[in-house]
Design an enzyme around this catalytic site. Structure first.
Site, PDB file in Angstrom:
ATOM      1  N   LYS A 191       0.903   4.029  -2.849  1.00 46.74           N
ATOM      2  CA  LYS A 191       0.398   5.352  -2.477  1.00 46.74           C
ATOM      3  C   LYS A 191       1.414   6.460  -2.747  1.00 46.74           C
ATOM      4  O   LYS A 191       1.048   7.530  -3.243  1.00 46.74           O
ATOM      5  CB  LYS A 191      -0.019   5.358  -0.997  1.00 46.74           C
ATOM      6  CG  LYS A 191      -1.340   4.629  -0.737  1.00 46.74           C
ATOM      7  CD  LYS A 191      -2.445   5.141  -1.631  1.00 46.74           C
ATOM      8  CE  LYS A 191      -3.826   4.879  -1.111  1.00 46.74           C
ATOM      9  NZ  LYS A 191      -4.853   5.270  -2.108  1.00 46.74           N
TER      10      LYS A 191
ATOM     11  N   TYR B 284       0.837  -1.208   0.000  1.00 51.07           N
ATOM     12  CA  TYR B 284       0.000   0.000   0.000  1.00 51.07           C
ATOM     13  C   TYR B 284       0.874   1.263   0.000  1.00 51.07           C
ATOM     14  O   TYR B 284       0.634   2.208  -0.754  1.00 51.07           O
ATOM     15  CB  TYR B 284      -0.879  -0.085   1.239  1.00 51.07           C
ATOM     16  CG  TYR B 284      -1.932   0.965   1.414  1.00 51.07           C
ATOM     17  CD1 TYR B 284      -3.085   0.965   0.642  1.00 51.07           C
ATOM     18  CD2 TYR B 284      -1.798   1.927   2.411  1.00 51.07           C
ATOM     19  CE1 TYR B 284      -4.079   1.916   0.848  1.00 51.07           C
ATOM     20  CE2 TYR B 284      -2.784   2.875   2.627  1.00 51.07           C
ATOM     21  CZ  TYR B 284      -3.924   2.875   1.843  1.00 51.07           C
ATOM     22  OH  TYR B 284      -4.899   3.809   2.056  1.00 51.07           O
TER      23      TYR B 284
HETATM   24  P1  NAI Z   1     -13.681   2.531   1.160  1.00 51.39           P
HETATM   25  O1  NAI Z   1     -13.356   1.078   1.210  1.00 51.39           O
HETATM   26  O2  NAI Z   1     -14.931   2.996   1.813  1.00 51.39           O
HETATM   27  O3  NAI Z   1     -13.706   3.066  -0.335  1.00 51.39           O
HETATM   28  C1  NAI Z   1     -12.986   2.510  -1.378  1.00 51.39           C
HETATM   29  C2  NAI Z   1     -13.946   2.223  -2.512  1.00 51.39           C
HETATM   30  O4  NAI Z   1     -13.201   1.796  -3.654  1.00 51.39           O
HETATM   31  C3  NAI Z   1     -14.936   1.104  -2.178  1.00 51.39           C
HETATM   32  O5  NAI Z   1     -16.263   1.557  -2.338  1.00 51.39           O
HETATM   33  C4  NAI Z   1     -14.572  -0.007  -3.176  1.00 51.39           C
HETATM   34  O6  NAI Z   1     -15.705  -0.778  -3.608  1.00 51.39           O
HETATM   35  C5  NAI Z   1     -13.957   0.777  -4.314  1.00 51.39           C
HETATM   36  N1  NAI Z   1     -13.063  -0.033  -5.135  1.00 51.39           N
HETATM   37  C6  NAI Z   1     -12.154  -0.942  -4.720  1.00 51.39           C
HETATM   38  N2  NAI Z   1     -11.520  -1.486  -5.768  1.00 51.39           N
HETATM   39  C7  NAI Z   1     -12.030  -0.891  -6.880  1.00 51.39           C
HETATM   40  C8  NAI Z   1     -11.761  -1.017  -8.277  1.00 51.39           C
HETATM   41  N3  NAI Z   1     -10.839  -1.876  -8.727  1.00 51.39           N
HETATM   42  N4  NAI Z   1     -12.461  -0.242  -9.135  1.00 51.39           N
HETATM   43  C9  NAI Z   1     -13.410   0.621  -8.700  1.00 51.39           C
HETATM   44  N5  NAI Z   1     -13.723   0.772  -7.372  1.00 51.39           N
HETATM   45  C10 NAI Z   1     -13.021   0.025  -6.488  1.00 51.39           C
HETATM   46  O7  NAI Z   1     -12.411   3.275   1.795  1.00 51.39           O
HETATM   47  P2  NAI Z   1     -12.064   4.818   1.970  1.00 51.39           P
HETATM   48  O8  NAI Z   1     -11.454   4.967   3.304  1.00 51.39           O
HETATM   49  O9  NAI Z   1     -13.177   5.679   1.595  1.00 51.39           O
HETATM   50  O10 NAI Z   1     -10.854   4.982   0.929  1.00 51.39           O
HETATM   51  C11 NAI Z   1     -10.859   5.860  -0.164  1.00 51.39           C
HETATM   52  C12 NAI Z   1      -9.421   6.116  -0.578  1.00 51.39           C
HETATM   53  O11 NAI Z   1      -8.748   6.840   0.434  1.00 51.39           O
HETATM   54  C13 NAI Z   1      -8.612   4.851  -0.821  1.00 51.39           C
HETATM   55  O12 NAI Z   1      -7.752   5.044  -1.922  1.00 51.39           O
HETATM   56  C14 NAI Z   1      -7.816   4.730   0.450  1.00 51.39           C
HETATM   57  O13 NAI Z   1      -6.647   3.974   0.264  1.00 51.39           O
HETATM   58  C15 NAI Z   1      -7.543   6.174   0.765  1.00 51.39           C
HETATM   59  N6  NAI Z   1      -7.198   6.460   2.143  1.00 51.39           N
HETATM   60  C16 NAI Z   1      -8.150   6.418   3.108  1.00 51.39           C
HETATM   61  C17 NAI Z   1      -7.807   6.716   4.406  1.00 51.39           C
HETATM   62  C18 NAI Z   1      -8.831   6.788   5.482  1.00 51.39           C
HETATM   63  O14 NAI Z   1      -8.487   7.220   6.599  1.00 51.39           O
HETATM   64  N7  NAI Z   1     -10.080   6.389   5.229  1.00 51.39           N
HETATM   65  C19 NAI Z   1      -6.415   6.998   4.803  1.00 51.39           C
HETATM   66  C20 NAI Z   1      -5.508   7.077   3.693  1.00 51.39           C
HETATM   67  C21 NAI Z   1      -5.906   6.802   2.423  1.00 51.39           C
END
Ligand code: NAI
Length: 302
Positions: A168, A164
């Site tokens: 990232k 990751y």
């Molecule tokens: P989340 O799991 O709620 O959202 C991620 C979404 O991406 C999900 O709805 C999932 O179905 C979708 N997804 C996964 N693989 C996919 C693909 N191949 N094609 C299309 N959609 C796909 O998680 P969250 O926290 O909202 O994460 C959003 C972004 O923020 C991610 O990139 C995560 O790594 C990043 N992030 C989040 C943090 C946090 O504190 N929540 C911290 C640092 C980074």
């Protein structure tokens, strides 16, 4: 100051079926943007993909609030299909928020190559595929805003997240070159490292702070970076819980060894304190700027 609007702008938000992506989509839609709500469905580790309902639900939410949106269920690795959804519906794409993500956390010793590959595929290759498909449209219209979603794990490292972290921070490197290549065509590319509660992080945050880490505290920065009035590009920002800050590279003044003479490891060791001393540090902002110190050391010898 009048409200920042996105009327006539078309935005793609990947992984917008929940968490941060959903909030970015709602925020942009509330201010007039037409949204492609992309989400593959599936679980946090990237398994069980194929369910369309998360994207559909967010589209319904946007429409219920009077906005315009369409769902797309493709994986970000099929970026051209996601961009095609924008083109088919509205004939343009102005904004790409690369947000989709998964986790496959394990210590590096235990991490299988498949865990490495899948995380790379979704985050780095996925963002490249979507952005690559949107790029010619942005070049042609002389306008574009792109967001990459990095993570503190990429900036600082975090146990169990070698895959990751690599993906990232790779996104930030990718963004910096896109910013250079897009500058003349008014395409701006920035990276956020967010913190927010979502299904990805719900077990990490203690109950006492869960309210404070709403995705609603992240999306306003994304919206500003995506607005036509914003001139920021190639930036890296930490954002969450009401905190917003910009990061930059810092380099020590460094030490110069004479070119044309042998440099021994012992000489490096002797000067190590100076090489790593951040007193009067510099903040290079581009490759030419950064190369200056190196070239000067050669020129000094001429
Ligand atoms: P989340 O799991 O709620 O959202 C991620 C979404 O991406 C999900 O709805 C999932 O179905 C979708 N997804 C996964 N693989 C996919 C693909 N191949 N094609 C299309 N959609 C796909 O998680 P969250 O926290 O909202 O994460 C959003 C972004 O923020 C991610 O990139 C995560 O790594 C990043 N992030 C989040 C943090 C946090 O504190 N929540 C911290 C640092 C980074």
């Amino acid at each position: 100051m009048s409200e920042l609007r996105f009327d006539d702008r078309v935005a793609i938000v990947t992984g917008a079926g929940g968490g941060l992506g959903r909030q970015h989509a709602l925020t942009l839609a509330a201010r007039g943007a037409k949204i492609v709500v992309n989400d593959l469905g599936g679980s946090t580790d990237g398994s069980g993909a194929g369910a369309g309902s998360p994207a559909d639900k967010v589209v319904e939410e946007i429409k219920a609030l009077g906005g315009e949106a369409v769902a797309n269920y493709d994986s970000v690795t099929d970026g051209e299909k996601i961009v095609q959804t924008a083109i088919d519906n509205w004939g343009r794409v102005d904004i790409v928020v690369n947000n989709a993500g998964i986790l496959r956390d394990k210590s590096f010793a235990k991490m299988e190559n498949a865990d490495w590959d899948l995380v790379y595929e979704v985050h780095l290759k996925g963002a490249q595929r979507v952005t690559k498909a949107a790029w010619p449209h942005m070049l042609e219209q002389g306008y574009g805003r792109v967001i990459m979603t990095a993570s503190a794990a990429g900036i600082y490292g975090n146990f169990g997240q070698a895959n990751y972290s690599a993906a990232k921070l790779g996104l930030h490197g990718f963004a910096q070159t896109l910013a250079v290549e897009g500058r003349k065509k008014n395409i701006q590319v920035n990276t956020i490292a967010p913190i927010a509660r979502s299904r990805m992080t719900e077990e990490i945050f203690p109950k006492e702070i869960i309210e404070g880490v709403s995705p609603e505290y992240v999306s306003p920065m994304v919206a500003w970076l995506c607005h036509e009035d914003c001139e920021e590009t190639s930036g890296l920002f930490e954002v969450g819980a009401g905190y917003m800050a910009k990061l930059r590279w810092e380099r020590t003044k460094g030490q110069c060894f004479p070119v044309g003479k042998e440099i021994t490891p012992d000489a490096v060791a002797k000067r190590w304190a100076k090489i790593t001393d951040f007193t009067d540090a510099e903040h290079p902002t581009d490759v030419n700027n950064a190369m200056g110190a190196i070239l000067n050391n050669i020129i000094r010898k001429l």
